[in-house]
Design an enzyme around this catalytic site. Sequence first.
Site, short mmCIF file in Angstrom:
data_model
loop_
_atom_site.label_atom_id
_atom_site.label_comp_id
_atom_site.label_asym_id
_atom_site.label_seq_id
_atom_site.Cartn_x
_atom_site.Cartn_y
_atom_site.Cartn_z
CE LYS A 83 2.18 -9.79 -7.00
NZ LYS A 83 1.53 -10.57 -5.94
CE1 TYR B 49 31.01 8.85 -5.79
CE2 TYR B 49 29.74 7.04 -6.73
CZ TYR B 49 30.13 8.38 -6.74
OH TYR B 49 29.63 9.22 -7.70
C1 LIG Z 1 1.83 -11.96 -5.99
C2 LIG Z 1 0.80 -12.98 -5.65
C3 LIG Z 1 0.92 -14.31 -6.11
C4 LIG Z 1 2.14 -14.83 -6.85
O1 LIG Z 1 3.15 -15.14 -5.94
P1 LIG Z 1 4.53 -15.81 -6.43
O2 LIG Z 1 5.27 -16.08 -5.18
O3 LIG Z 1 5.21 -14.79 -7.28
O4 LIG Z 1 4.16 -17.02 -7.19
C5 LIG Z 1 -0.13 -15.16 -5.86
N1 LIG Z 1 -1.24 -14.75 -5.17
C6 LIG Z 1 -1.37 -13.50 -4.70
C7 LIG Z 1 -2.59 -13.11 -3.96
C8 LIG Z 1 -0.35 -12.57 -4.92
O5 LIG Z 1 -0.48 -11.32 -4.45
#
Ligand SMILES: *Cc1c(COP(=O)(O)O)cnc(C)c1O
Length: 396
Positions: free
Chosen positions: A35, A288
């Site tokens: 994602k 800045y």
């Molecule tokens: C994003 C997500 C993961 C992965 O988590 P990590 O900490 O990046 O390994 C696993 N399960 C779900 C449901 C997620 O939303």
Amino acid sequence: MARAAVALINLDALRHNLQRVREAAPGCHVMAIIKANGYGHGMVRVARALASADAFGVASIDEAIVLREAGIETPITLLEGFFEAQELALIQRYRLGVVIHHAAQLDILEAHPLSTPIPTWLKIDSGMHRLGFAPEKAQDAWRRLKACRWVANPIRLMTHLASADDRHSPQTLHQLECFNAVISGMEGERGIANSAGILGWPQTHADWVRPGIMLYGVSPFVDGAAVDDVQGCTNAAGAGDGMDAGGRATQGAVAGCAGAVDALKPVMTLTSKLISVNRFKKGDAIGYAASWVCPQDMPVGVVAIGYGDGYPRHAAPGTPVLVNGKRVPLIGRVSMDMVTVDLSSQPGAQIGDSVTLWGQGLPVEEVARCASTIPYQLLCGVTQRVRIVESGERYD
Ligand SMILES: *Cc1c(COP(=O)(O)O)cnc(C)c1O
């Protein structure tokens, strides 16, 4: 000349890290989580490099469609399922799987018969209290799903861990106990573990694991890996997300998994170049708000990277930066296109010299801590204008 900011993406490192997942959770199916544009690495690129994953997990249907349109045939799961009825036709057309976490989704599903059964995960809230059916509602949800002819059987069962990144938290075992109690008597494959569960809690491995951050070569633990030496930056103390108010040392927590974490290889290395080097006098203010003042006469380098590229604006003075492979401290405020660094330890550094902001040689965990954030946010936040250069074999 093109802008100097480049994110090097090492595809071999991605595959290496997937292999580490398989070793850490032997026999488990792997749903690679890609994602948020593959945690900022480029979702299609990551999917192609990880073609041997058993499934991909994404946050929404538009991400899934991009993957299918790019020719990715691997099973894809929508981690939050669908949000409205119109998505069902697309879910069917693109052969996507869903997570059902709320009664509102069951209502929609029951009202819209489909011609082919869709692969479905029933999500139980075992204590994180974000998505999922409460334990006392799970049986009813399960029964409703089973009664739906267009839900593929057997239904898979999942939950998500809230505190697996902290090896001292009792919450993970409480969640495991809750989940196991709720699903007893339900057939179907189970999935619990994120990266921290995979590396730190073998009892959560079940049938499917869902690695995200570790695929990108980053430690999932609150204390990170190899971040013992964050002496320099002013944000470092207690900056970790999971560091409790009392400053309880969670360092030991990582010890048991340190080997596994060390075996991961960073996939993204964010690089740029020096575009200016100047000498300033003691008392001169840099950048800045004139917030940083030279404590002595010194050379100051300007690097072509800023928050417009996704470098965190809250990186504190002292945040490490590699110039020609050697650490120098960030000074002054991060601006949109540039940051300034103290070159006292490298008086020979020149315009055009190479700079690494994180990745190979400089763990993103350490930079995140200096910016009071987590590596996830830094990786996801790299912006469009940063050029991507791939290395490694392009295909399996
Ligand atoms: C994003 C997500 C993961 C992965 O988590 P990590 O900490 O990046 O390994 C696993 N399960 C779900 C449901 C997620 O939303």
